[in-house]
Design a protein around this motif. Structure first.
Motif, mmCIF file in Angstrom:
data_model
loop_
_atom_site.group_PDB
_atom_site.id
_atom_site.type_symbol
_atom_site.label_atom_id
_atom_site.label_comp_id
_atom_site.label_asym_id
_atom_site.label_seq_id
_atom_site.Cartn_x
_atom_site.Cartn_y
_atom_site.Cartn_z
ATOM 1 N N GLN A 81 0.725 -0.882 -0.005
ATOM 2 C CA GLN A 81 -0.348 -0.029 0.064
ATOM 3 C C GLN A 81 0.801 1.586 -0.187
ATOM 4 O O GLN A 81 1.723 1.703 0.742
ATOM 5 C CB GLN A 81 -0.481 0.027 1.133
ATOM 6 N N SER B 262 -5.842 -1.316 -6.742
ATOM 7 C CA SER B 262 -7.050 -0.064 -6.253
ATOM 8 C C SER B 262 -7.167 0.485 -6.037
ATOM 9 O O SER B 262 -5.659 1.103 -5.303
ATOM 10 C CB SER B 262 -8.201 -1.382 -5.669
ATOM 11 N N CYS C 115 -3.296 0.193 -3.948
ATOM 12 C CA CYS C 115 -3.107 -1.211 -3.469
ATOM 13 C C CYS C 115 -3.193 -1.914 -4.092
ATOM 14 O O CYS C 115 -3.605 -2.218 -5.061
ATOM 15 C CB CYS C 115 -4.634 -1.760 -2.649
ATOM 16 N N TRP D 226 -11.433 -3.100 1.116
ATOM 17 C CA TRP D 226 -10.769 -1.781 2.293
ATOM 18 C C TRP D 226 -11.494 -1.979 2.999
ATOM 19 O O TRP D 226 -12.646 -2.554 3.119
ATOM 20 C CB TRP D 226 -11.112 -0.705 0.448
ATOM 21 N N CYS E 38 -5.759 -3.274 3.152
ATOM 22 C CA CYS E 38 -6.572 -3.613 2.078
ATOM 23 C C CYS E 38 -6.036 -4.923 2.397
ATOM 24 O O CYS E 38 -5.027 -5.208 2.983
ATOM 25 C CB CYS E 38 -5.777 -2.672 0.729
#
Lengths: 116, 112
Positions: free
Chosen positions: A6, A75, A23, A34, A92
């Protein structure tokens, strides 16, 4: 092997600003989650992706929060007009499969967001 | 709403002693429970899990006990070591297996 990563690890912003948290899941994991963790509390679910689509976004607190996963891998969690109450660690997690049984979720180290 | 909670927020134990961390849950329909360990600056790490059709499961130095009658879950750590110092969360898995519901956590401190 590489785990969930992350970025950034820490983010300090001012009230009202926009932030993006990234992430990178474990390669090949189709499910991505999340969570938000406030000091002294357990993580709280925000949103879950299966592939590119958000299968469950019931944990997003309001419409200032949005997340995407356009290619089914990386993401980004986006927070608009940040408020001091958004300060937390954003975690995440990813897992390899979906649905028919529980698949272990592997967590990243989190991004610590501080809103001044 | 349904939630998972812990009885003790902090626990201090002497190195070498056994530790017991307790958890109460309220969703009787939960099918799966997990204990996580979280060290400072890291994400939660899976320790051990148990399904609702079991009452005990053992791992390496850890044992999880499930009492569905009183909706109670516990984690036992044998011969506690300094490396066991962390926050421990119990968690339940929703029946759709898509998200983890965490309790508030217990901080375990091991005294050398």
């Amino acid at each position: 092997g590489a785990g969930v990563s992350q970025t950034p690890s820490n983010k300090v912003t001012e009230k009202g600003k926009y932030v993006e948290l990234r992430c990178d899941p474990i390669s090949g994991h189709t499910a991505l989650y999340w969570y938000r963790q406030s000091l002294g509390q357990g993580p709280e679910f925000l949103i879950y992706f299966q592939g590119t689509g958000a299968a469950d976004d019931s944990g997003l607190p309001n419409d200032r929060f949005f997340a995407v996963r356009p290619e089914g891998s990386v993401s980004t969690l986006k927070i608009q007009r940040t408020e001091r109450g958004d300060s937390a660690v954003y975690l995440c997690a990813s897992s390899p499969n979906y649905g028919s049984r529980y698949n272990e979720q592997f967590f990243g180290p989190g991004t610590r967001l501080t809103v001044l | 709403g349904e939630s998972v909670g812990l009885h003790l927020p902090t626990l201090s134990v002497q190195e070498g002693d056994n530790s017991i961390i307790n958890c109460a849950y309220s969703n009787s329909a939960s099918d799966y429970f997990i204990w996580y360990k979280q060290e400072s600056g890291k994400g939660p790490q899976f320790i051990i899990d148990i399904r609702s059709n079991m009452d005990k499961r053992q791992g390496q130095r850890v044992t999880v006990l499930l009492n569905k009658t009183v909706k109670h879950l516990s984690l036992q750590i044998a011969a506690t070591q300094p490396g066991d110092s962390a926050v421990y969360f119990c968690a339940e898995i929703t029946t759709s297996y898509d998200k983890v519901i965490f309790g508030p956590g217990t901080s375990l401190s091991v005294i050398p």
